[in-house]
Design a protein around this motif. Structure first.
Motif, PDB file in Angstrom:
ATOM      1  N   ASP A  40       0.867  -1.181   0.000  1.00 28.14           N
ATOM      2  CA  ASP A  40       0.000   0.000   0.000  1.00 28.14           C
ATOM      3  C   ASP A  40       0.903   1.230   0.000  1.00 28.14           C
ATOM      4  O   ASP A  40       1.602   1.498   0.978  1.00 28.14           O
ATOM      5  N   SER A  41       0.879   1.992  -1.094  1.00 22.08           N
ATOM      6  CA  SER A  41       1.852   3.079  -1.246  1.00 22.08           C
ATOM      7  C   SER A  41       1.707   4.158  -0.191  1.00 22.08           C
ATOM      8  O   SER A  41       2.690   4.821   0.162  1.00 22.08           O
ATOM      9  N   SER A  78       8.263   5.869  -5.047  1.00 19.03           N
ATOM     10  CA  SER A  78       8.710   5.507  -6.387  1.00 19.03           C
ATOM     11  C   SER A  78       8.454   4.025  -6.597  1.00 19.03           C
ATOM     12  O   SER A  78       8.933   3.192  -5.822  1.00 19.03           O
ATOM     13  N   VAL A  79       7.738   3.695  -7.665  1.00 18.98           N
ATOM     14  CA  VAL A  79       7.462   2.287  -7.945  1.00 18.98           C
ATOM     15  C   VAL A  79       8.766   1.537  -8.225  1.00 18.98           C
ATOM     16  O   VAL A  79       8.950   0.405  -7.790  1.00 18.98           O
ATOM     17  N   ALA A  80       9.675   2.185  -8.963  1.00 19.78           N
ATOM     18  CA  ALA A  80      10.937   1.518  -9.294  1.00 19.78           C
ATOM     19  C   ALA A  80      11.757   1.242  -8.033  1.00 19.78           C
ATOM     20  O   ALA A  80      12.322   0.152  -7.872  1.00 19.78           O
ATOM     21  N   ALA A  81      11.827   2.223  -7.117  1.00 15.85           N
ATOM     22  CA  ALA A  81      12.559   2.001  -5.866  1.00 15.85           C
ATOM     23  C   ALA A  81      11.876   0.926  -5.033  1.00 15.85           C
ATOM     24  O   ALA A  81      12.537   0.055  -4.445  1.00 15.85           O
ATOM     25  N   PHE A  82      10.549   0.973  -4.985  1.00 16.99           N
ATOM     26  CA  PHE A  82       9.812  -0.046  -4.236  1.00 16.99           C
ATOM     27  C   PHE A  82      10.076  -1.430  -4.806  1.00 16.99           C
ATOM     28  O   PHE A  82      10.210  -2.407  -4.058  1.00 16.99           O
ATOM     29  N   GLN A  83      10.139  -1.539  -6.126  1.00 10.16           N
ATOM     30  CA  GLN A  83      10.364  -2.845  -6.747  1.00 10.16           C
ATOM     31  C   GLN A  83      11.636  -3.490  -6.207  1.00 10.16           C
ATOM     32  O   GLN A  83      11.644  -4.676  -5.855  1.00 10.16           O
ATOM     33  N   ALA A  84      12.708  -2.716  -6.117  1.00 10.13           N
ATOM     34  CA  ALA A  84      13.968  -3.255  -5.609  1.00 10.13           C
ATOM     35  C   ALA A  84      13.857  -3.626  -4.133  1.00 10.13           C
ATOM     36  O   ALA A  84      14.353  -4.674  -3.700  1.00 10.13           O
ATOM     37  N   GLY A 105      -3.597  -2.469  -1.673  1.00  7.40           N
ATOM     38  CA  GLY A 105      -4.462  -2.233  -2.819  1.00  7.40           C
ATOM     39  C   GLY A 105      -3.882  -1.301  -3.860  1.00  7.40           C
ATOM     40  O   GLY A 105      -4.613  -0.825  -4.730  1.00  7.40           O
ATOM     41  N   SER A 106      -2.573  -1.023  -3.808  1.00  3.57           N
ATOM     42  CA  SER A 106      -1.936  -0.165  -4.811  1.00  3.57           C
ATOM     43  C   SER A 106      -1.512  -1.041  -5.985  1.00  3.57           C
ATOM     44  O   SER A 106      -0.460  -1.684  -5.953  1.00  3.57           O
ATOM     45  N   GLY A 107      -2.348  -1.063  -7.028  1.00  3.58           N
ATOM     46  CA  GLY A 107      -2.202  -2.053  -8.080  1.00  3.58           C
ATOM     47  C   GLY A 107      -0.843  -2.107  -8.736  1.00  3.58           C
ATOM     48  O   GLY A 107      -0.269  -3.190  -8.925  1.00  3.58           O
ATOM     49  N   LEU A 108      -0.284  -0.960  -9.099  1.00  6.08           N
ATOM     50  CA  LEU A 108       1.001  -0.964  -9.782  1.00  6.08           C
ATOM     51  C   LEU A 108       2.109  -1.449  -8.861  1.00  6.08           C
ATOM     52  O   LEU A 108       3.056  -2.115  -9.303  1.00  6.08           O
TER      53      LEU A 108
END
Length: 313
Positions: A40-41, A78-84, A105-108
């Motif tokens: 959840d962002s 940041s989605v990219a930072a979160f991904q890592a 529930g933050s889809g991306l």
């Protein structure tokens, strides 16, 4: 209740806000020997507790939670930072023989955690130059340039910001923006469980939730966070509930109006969340109000992940 063996993969609990994802995730984690990874962002932000329905430490059932309270309100999620960060958390849990149970529930952000997802690079200098060109000449010439190098994106993207972003990506990489669009391919064995319920019941739940947030001091929480930069924050200040709380602080809304506005925005957000997750055919949908919800969820986990023992009550 039985468990599943180590190395089995990832569980993700998804769906609209207010459907009980956090509680189910804790029960699943307890049953399978897992730990929670937040997707959840808005729950990344320290101090944003009431308005995000973040579980207090004593409400987490003794289950360790990861990627909660990792940002100041002035920082950009940041989605990219979160991904890592999510990948590192999941790997660490699997290495310890724990089941990562993702919840949010933050889809991306869910996609970034479970799927093969490549984010196109950015270059502030390239973007600044394109933005300056748009200011001088208008967006028309840039749209024409995009149509020449990336006709698919040009036909799909209409606003200036996205046209500039697509041109930036092409200039940096030589690839079309469309080539970075994600495919539905899991990084590792994954079971996604979606919680759904009758819309009228969900709306009633959300109304009670908003009333409780206001009663528990959402406006005061926002006032306190103003001292940490909430008002100037680009992302956190626009979060549902906090945006309305700032209007109460500014005197442009009273608390009743803020609650009504928050409820409307939350209902709209819940619809968008359901639309997003319904578009993914891999999600296994469960009735959030079913008396045997946990048993259904555990059977789906056992059936969907490798090396699992049968999970029965």
């Amino acid at each position: 209740m039985g468990g599943v063996g180590p190395g089995r993969g990832v569980v993700a609990v998804v769906g609209a806000t207010g459907t009980g994802k956090s509680d189910l995730a804790i029960e699943i984690a307890r049953a399978v020997g897992g730990e929670i990874v937040n997707t959840d962002s808005m729950q990344f932000y320290r101090g944003m507790d009431i308005g995000t329905a973040k579980l207090a430490p004593e409400e987490r059932g003794g289950i360790p939670h990861h990627l909660l309270d990792v940002l100041e309100v002035t920082e950009e999620a940041s989605v990219a930072a979160f991904q890592a960060e999510a990948d590192a958390a999941v790997r660490q849990l699997l290495d310890r023989g724990k089941t990562p149970v993702l919840v949010g529930g933050s889809g991306l952000y869910v996609r970034a955690a479970v799927d093969e997802l490549e984010f196109p690079p950015t270059d502030p200098q390239v973007r600044s130059r394109l933005e300056e060109e748009a200011r001088r000449r208008g967006i028309g010439p840039l749209a024409e340039r995009l149509a020449a190098v990336d006709p698919v994106s040009a036909g799909r993207l209409k606003d200036e910001r996205r046209i500039i972003r697509a041109l930036e990506v092409h200039e940096i990489t030589g690839r079309t923006f469309e080539s970075f669009m994600p495919q539905r391919r899991y990084l590792r064995p994954t079971v996604q469980l979606g919680l759904a319920m009758d819309r009228a019941e969900l709306h009633a739940r959300l109304e009670l939730r908003i009333e409780r947030m206001m009663r528990e001091g959402l406006v005061e929480e926002a006032r306190r966070l103003c001292g940490h930069g909430l008002r100037e924050a680009r992302t956190a200040s626009r979060a549902i509930g906090y945006r309305q709380a700032l209007e109460v602080i500014d005197g442009t809304m009273n608390e009743a109006e803020a609650a009504a506005s928050t409820l409307t925005a939350t209902r709209q957000f819940a619809r968008r969340q359901e639309t997003w997750f319904r578009a993914d055919p891999r999600v296994i949908w469960l009735d959030a109000t079913a008396p045997d919800l946990l048993e259904q969820a555990l059977r789906a986990v056992a059936d969907g992940l490798p090396h699992g023992d049968t999970l029965v009550p």
